[in-house]
Write a protein that holds these residues in place. Structure first.
Motif, PDB file in Angstrom:
ATOM      1  N   VAL A 170       0.818  -1.288   0.091  1.00 52.07           N
ATOM      2  CA  VAL A 170       0.103   0.081   0.152  1.00 52.07           C
ATOM      3  C   VAL A 170       0.761   1.217   0.121  1.00 52.07           C
ATOM      4  CG1 VAL A 170      -2.017  -1.141   1.044  1.00 52.07           C
ATOM      5  CG2 VAL A 170      -0.318  -0.192   2.518  1.00 52.07           C
ATOM      6  N   VAL A 171       1.943   1.186   0.694  1.00 49.67           N
ATOM      7  CA  VAL A 171       3.053   2.400   0.398  1.00 49.67           C
ATOM      8  C   VAL A 171       3.409   2.544  -0.694  1.00 49.67           C
ATOM      9  CG1 VAL A 171       5.080   3.357   1.384  1.00 49.67           C
ATOM     10  CG2 VAL A 171       3.330   2.240   2.818  1.00 49.67           C
ATOM     11  N   GLY A 172       3.752   1.490  -1.549  1.00 47.70           N
ATOM     12  CA  GLY A 172       4.159   1.638  -2.722  1.00 47.70           C
ATOM     13  C   GLY A 172       3.062   2.158  -3.819  1.00 47.70           C
ATOM     14  N   ALA A 173       2.074   1.470  -3.579  1.00 49.78           N
ATOM     15  CA  ALA A 173       0.816   2.156  -4.194  1.00 49.78           C
ATOM     16  C   ALA A 173       0.617   3.569  -4.289  1.00 49.78           C
ATOM     17  CB  ALA A 173      -0.561   1.497  -4.150  1.00 49.78           C
ATOM     18  N   ALA A 174       0.676   4.087  -2.831  1.00 53.52           N
ATOM     19  CA  ALA A 174       0.384   5.412  -2.367  1.00 53.52           C
ATOM     20  C   ALA A 174       1.303   6.207  -3.054  1.00 53.52           C
ATOM     21  CB  ALA A 174       0.237   5.563  -1.106  1.00 53.52           C
TER      22      ALA A 174
ATOM     23  N   TYR B 285      -0.444   7.411  -6.454  1.00 50.31           N
ATOM     24  CA  TYR B 285      -1.379   8.444  -5.972  1.00 50.31           C
ATOM     25  C   TYR B 285      -0.415   9.666  -5.660  1.00 50.31           C
ATOM     26  CZ  TYR B 285      -4.762   4.945  -5.155  1.00 50.31           C
ATOM     27  OH  TYR B 285      -5.669   4.126  -5.344  1.00 50.31           O
ATOM     28  N   GLY B 286       0.939   9.511  -5.099  1.00 47.62           N
ATOM     29  CA  GLY B 286       1.818  10.739  -5.050  1.00 47.62           C
ATOM     30  C   GLY B 286       2.193  11.522  -6.004  1.00 47.62           C
ATOM     31  N   PRO B 287       2.463  11.154  -7.330  1.00 48.60           N
ATOM     32  CA  PRO B 287       2.613  12.043  -8.235  1.00 48.60           C
ATOM     33  C   PRO B 287       1.377  12.546  -8.814  1.00 48.60           C
ATOM     34  CG  PRO B 287       3.926   9.877  -8.668  1.00 48.60           C
ATOM     35  CD  PRO B 287       2.897   9.718  -7.428  1.00 48.60           C
ATOM     36  N   LEU B 288       0.304  12.075  -8.691  1.00 49.41           N
ATOM     37  CA  LEU B 288      -0.934  12.759  -9.151  1.00 49.41           C
ATOM     38  C   LEU B 288      -1.525  13.688  -8.179  1.00 49.41           C
ATOM     39  CD1 LEU B 288      -2.976   9.475  -9.998  1.00 49.41           C
ATOM     40  CD2 LEU B 288      -2.239  10.961 -11.566  1.00 49.41           C
ATOM     41  N   VAL B 289      -1.244  13.726  -6.878  1.00 47.94           N
ATOM     42  CA  VAL B 289      -1.607  14.606  -6.098  1.00 47.94           C
ATOM     43  C   VAL B 289      -0.443  15.728  -6.083  1.00 47.94           C
ATOM     44  CG1 VAL B 289      -1.664  15.233  -3.514  1.00 47.94           C
ATOM     45  CG2 VAL B 289      -2.578  13.128  -4.309  1.00 47.94           C
ATOM     46  N   ALA B 290       0.724  15.571  -6.458  1.00 46.23           N
ATOM     47  CA  ALA B 290       1.843  16.715  -6.586  1.00 46.23           C
ATOM     48  C   ALA B 290       1.402  17.346  -7.797  1.00 46.23           C
ATOM     49  CB  ALA B 290       3.028  15.841  -6.556  1.00 46.23           C
TER      50      ALA B 290
ATOM     51  N   LEU C 123       1.450   8.157   8.417  1.00 43.77           N
ATOM     52  CA  LEU C 123       1.202   9.449   7.956  1.00 43.77           C
ATOM     53  C   LEU C 123       1.348  10.096   6.705  1.00 43.77           C
ATOM     54  CD1 LEU C 123       3.200  10.941  11.175  1.00 43.77           C
ATOM     55  CD2 LEU C 123       0.763  10.745  10.975  1.00 43.77           C
ATOM     56  N   PRO C 124       2.377   9.582   5.623  1.00 43.45           N
ATOM     57  CA  PRO C 124       2.449  10.082   4.322  1.00 43.45           C
ATOM     58  C   PRO C 124       1.378   9.860   3.740  1.00 43.45           C
ATOM     59  CG  PRO C 124       4.363   8.794   4.917  1.00 43.45           C
ATOM     60  CD  PRO C 124       3.382   8.643   6.307  1.00 43.45           C
ATOM     61  N   SER C 125       0.497   8.626   3.596  1.00 41.14           N
ATOM     62  CA  SER C 125      -0.819   8.661   2.867  1.00 41.14           C
ATOM     63  C   SER C 125      -1.856   9.554   3.488  1.00 41.14           C
ATOM     64  CB  SER C 125      -1.219   7.000   2.867  1.00 41.14           C
ATOM     65  OG  SER C 125      -0.361   6.339   2.459  1.00 41.14           O
ATOM     66  N   ALA C 126      -1.833   9.700   4.580  1.00 42.66           N
ATOM     67  CA  ALA C 126      -2.661  10.575   5.239  1.00 42.66           C
ATOM     68  C   ALA C 126      -2.605  12.180   4.785  1.00 42.66           C
ATOM     69  CB  ALA C 126      -2.963  10.592   6.697  1.00 42.66           C
ATOM     70  N   ALA C 127      -1.287  12.390   4.573  1.00 47.94           N
ATOM     71  CA  ALA C 127      -0.774  13.825   4.174  1.00 47.94           C
ATOM     72  C   ALA C 127      -1.275  14.023   2.863  1.00 47.94           C
ATOM     73  CB  ALA C 127       0.690  13.855   4.630  1.00 47.94           C
ATOM     74  N   LEU C 128      -1.307  12.942   1.944  1.00 54.22           N
ATOM     75  CA  LEU C 128      -1.450  13.071   0.601  1.00 54.22           C
ATOM     76  C   LEU C 128      -3.082  13.050   0.586  1.00 54.22           C
ATOM     77  CD1 LEU C 128       0.936  10.623  -1.036  1.00 54.22           C
ATOM     78  CD2 LEU C 128       0.954  13.152  -1.371  1.00 54.22           C
ATOM     79  N   ALA C 129      -3.635  12.508   1.223  1.00 53.06           N
ATOM     80  CA  ALA C 129      -5.262  12.534   1.258  1.00 53.06           C
ATOM     81  C   ALA C 129      -5.657  13.971   1.810  1.00 53.06           C
ATOM     82  CB  ALA C 129      -5.648  11.620   2.284  1.00 53.06           C
ATOM     83  N   VAL C 130      -5.192  14.660   2.625  1.00 54.74           N
ATOM     84  CA  VAL C 130      -5.571  16.162   3.020  1.00 54.74           C
ATOM     85  C   VAL C 130      -5.878  16.845   1.853  1.00 54.74           C
ATOM     86  CG1 VAL C 130      -5.231  18.126   4.425  1.00 54.74           C
ATOM     87  CG2 VAL C 130      -4.836  15.748   5.426  1.00 54.74           C
TER      88      VAL C 130
ATOM     89  N   GLY D 110     -12.445   6.734  -5.141  1.00 55.08           N
ATOM     90  CA  GLY D 110     -12.095   8.182  -4.966  1.00 55.08           C
ATOM     91  C   GLY D 110     -10.537   7.974  -4.393  1.00 55.08           C
ATOM     92  N   ARG D 111      -9.833   8.942  -4.943  1.00 56.36           N
ATOM     93  CA  ARG D 111      -8.419   8.986  -4.517  1.00 56.36           C
ATOM     94  C   ARG D 111      -8.265   9.326  -3.043  1.00 56.36           C
ATOM     95  NH1 ARG D 111      -5.531  13.567  -7.495  1.00 56.36           N
ATOM     96  NH2 ARG D 111      -5.847  12.252  -9.098  1.00 56.36           N
ATOM     97  N   THR D 112      -9.040  10.198  -2.668  1.00 57.56           N
ATOM     98  CA  THR D 112      -8.650  10.625  -1.051  1.00 57.56           C
ATOM     99  C   THR D 112      -9.280   9.276  -0.213  1.00 57.56           C
ATOM    100  OG1 THR D 112      -9.412  12.926  -1.559  1.00 57.56           O
ATOM    101  CG2 THR D 112      -9.871  12.146   0.772  1.00 57.56           C
ATOM    102  N   ALA D 113     -10.228   8.787  -0.585  1.00 58.66           N
ATOM    103  CA  ALA D 113     -10.572   7.565   0.441  1.00 58.66           C
ATOM    104  C   ALA D 113      -9.587   6.330   0.237  1.00 58.66           C
ATOM    105  CB  ALA D 113     -12.267   6.987  -0.048  1.00 58.66           C
ATOM    106  N   SER D 114      -9.145   6.303  -1.152  1.00 59.32           N
ATOM    107  CA  SER D 114      -8.114   5.321  -1.173  1.00 59.32           C
ATOM    108  C   SER D 114      -6.918   5.464  -0.377  1.00 59.32           C
ATOM    109  CB  SER D 114      -7.749   5.219  -2.878  1.00 59.32           C
ATOM    110  OG  SER D 114      -8.929   4.641  -3.437  1.00 59.32           O
ATOM    111  N   LEU D 115      -6.424   6.556  -0.361  1.00 61.01           N
ATOM    112  CA  LEU D 115      -5.378   7.061   0.640  1.00 61.01           C
ATOM    113  C   LEU D 115      -5.522   6.858   2.114  1.00 61.01           C
ATOM    114  CD1 LEU D 115      -3.953  10.194  -1.317  1.00 61.01           C
ATOM    115  CD2 LEU D 115      -2.555   8.344  -0.988  1.00 61.01           C
ATOM    116  N   TRP D 116      -6.925   7.289   2.533  1.00 58.08           N
ATOM    117  CA  TRP D 116      -7.265   6.990   3.898  1.00 58.08           C
ATOM    118  C   TRP D 116      -6.919   5.431   4.057  1.00 58.08           C
ATOM    119  CZ3 TRP D 116      -6.231  10.411   7.506  1.00 58.08           C
ATOM    120  CH2 TRP D 116      -6.404  11.772   7.233  1.00 58.08           C
ATOM    121  N   GLY D 117      -7.237   4.640   3.103  1.00 49.85           N
ATOM    122  CA  GLY D 117      -7.675   3.395   3.371  1.00 49.85           C
ATOM    123  C   GLY D 117      -6.087   2.990   3.624  1.00 49.85           C
TER     124      GLY D 117
END
Length: 451
Positions: free
Chosen positions: A242-246, A250-255, A304-311, A379-386
């Motif tokens: 999940v860290v790898g996926a996030a 997801y990380g580059p997309l959020v960025a 914390l990193p996935s949560a930080a990206l979700a915000v 949704g991306r936010t829910a996936s990151l919180w997951g």
């Protein structure tokens, strides 16, 4: 009259940093510098050849598949043959495959199937190298100084990977990816040469076993009968996924959409790397008695990193979160290596390491492939919180395992009969009657330190 100066004494290595440890660390730093840049170079080589993001993923998967297929065989082989020979042979395979990759890219005629094939050969070499390297490293230091030695080793590897990524990116920008791949081939040649000088003259000869399948079954028994071992490997099979996926999906997309693009995301990843270095420095001084309890508690900040990206958090706060999580996960990494060093018989280290590594990467391709569908469904936010929730729940579950909470560091060294290699740990490990005999760590695969 002037008093003659006393001759300067040459700086001495610490007593625990013997010949083998020093050679292994130097070789790991060399390949860390080359590999970090080569990962970037391979992606740009595919793009320069006209490929798209799917083709980049295909070449990356071509390296991962043989790694999964051959890891267990590599572990059994490394416990049957002299480990340094397995390592040198694997470095030779990686050197040749990267040299061929570089030549193809520099020729301007590289095709996708050729790059995928060479990546697969490199992954095969890594599958045989990693269990041998982890077993060799874990058997080079004594129990009393194991934590400090592993911390310094990981500082060197993490630092080389940070520097290698920065230098590799600059080199690719100036002269192109082909030359960076050539540098990686040279790094493998240097590392293999250093490992050829490992001193194994006093290692007890391996006793013949009952065949490859029997060796694998024996390694599985060693793995499956230790609840602390299989529970943490099971935990990280999901955590790494999940860290790898996030962070890869997801990380580059959020960025791109919220943080300003690739540069701030690169800053956040660099902060994580800097945190791992600080964590290593911390572990050169701190010796927690309940090492697995301390290490597992330090997995919690990885939520914390996935949560930080979700915000999502602004870039400065995201960098702080990444730095803190990098520091914490390095505490776990050193504690994990110390536990393996203390608890696993030396002649079974590579097989246990292979089961550990296989479990740690098994779900990573699945998570990568499901990241897109999960975003579409939830949704991306829910996936990151997951992602954060899974890490939290699994870590809390592991803390319920009694052995994880109770395993203590042992300082006393049992009396060992029979030949023991220079720097081989007679300490702390329950040496069995039938076995008077890493983690990669890493070229050194620090599978416990994503991203």
């Amino acid at each position: 009259m002037t008093t003659p100066r006393a001759p300067r004494s040459r700086p001495r290595r610490p007593s625990w940093a013997g010949r083998n440890y020093t050679l292994l660390t130097a070789a790991a730093v060399a390949t860390g510098l080359g590999n970090a840049g080569a990962l970037i170079a391979a992606a740009f080589a595919v793009l320069d050849a006209g490929g798209d993001s799917g083709d980049v993923g295909l070449v990356a998967a071509a390296r991962t598949v043989p790694l999964v297929v051959f890891l267990l065989i590599g572990g059994a082989l490394a416990d049957r043959l002299p480990r340094h020979r397995v390592m040198v042979a694997a470095n030779g395979v990686n050197c040749l495959s990267q040299a061929a990759f570089a030549a193809l890219v520099l020729s301007g005629e590289a095709e996708l199937w050729q790059m995928a094939l060479l990546s697969a050969i490199g992954g095969t070499g890594h599958a045989f190298f990693s269990p041998a390297a982890e077993g060799m490293l874990l058997s080079t230091v004594t129990s009393e100084q194991a934590g400090r030695a592993f911390a310094f080793f990981r500082i060197g590897v993490n630092g080389s990977q940070i520097g290698g990524a920065a230098l590799g990116g600059a080199l690719i920008a100036v002269v192109g990816p082909g030359w960076m791949l050539a540098v990686d081939a040279v790094a493998f040649a240097v590392a293999g040469s250093l490992r050829a000088f490992l001193d194994v003259s006093e290692v007890a000869p391996r006793e013949p076993g009952g065949g490859m399948l029997a060796d694998l079954r024996d390694g599985w028994r060693e793995f499956a009968t230790r609840p602390w071992l299989w529970s943490i490997v099971l935990q990280f099979s999901v955590v790494n996924a999940v860290v790898g996926a996030a962070e890869a999906v997801y990380g580059p997309l959020v960025a791109e959409e919220h943080l300003g693009g690739a540069r701030p995301w690169g800053l956040a990843l660099a902060a994580f790397g800097a945190g791992t270095v600080l964590g290593g420095v911390l572990m050169t001084r701190w010796r927690p008695q309940r090492m697995l309890l301390a290490g597992t508690l330090c997995v919690l900040p990885l939520t914390l990193p996935s949560a930080a990206l979700a915000v999502p958090l602004p870039v400065p706060l995201l960098a702080v979160v990444m730095f803190l999580s990098g520091t914490a996960i390095e505490v776990f990494g050193v504690s994990w290596m110390t536990a393996l060093h203390q608890e696993i018989p030396e002649n079974k280290l590579s097989r246990v390491a292979a089961y550990d590594m296989l479990g740690s990467i098994a779900f990573l391709p699945v998570a990568m492939s499901l990241a897109g569908p999960a975003e579409g469904a939830f949704g991306r936010t829910a996936s990151l919180w997951g992602c954060s929730a899974l890490i939290l729940l699994l870590t809390l579950a592991v803390l319920t395992v009694p052995d994880v909470r109770r395993l203590r560091r042992r300082e006393s060294e049992p009396v060992v009969k029979g030949p023991v290699a220079e720097g081989m740990p007679a300490a702390g490990r329950p040496l069995r009657v039938e076995s008077v005999l890493p983690d990669p760590t890493t070229d050194e695969g620090q599978h416990r330190a994503l991203p």
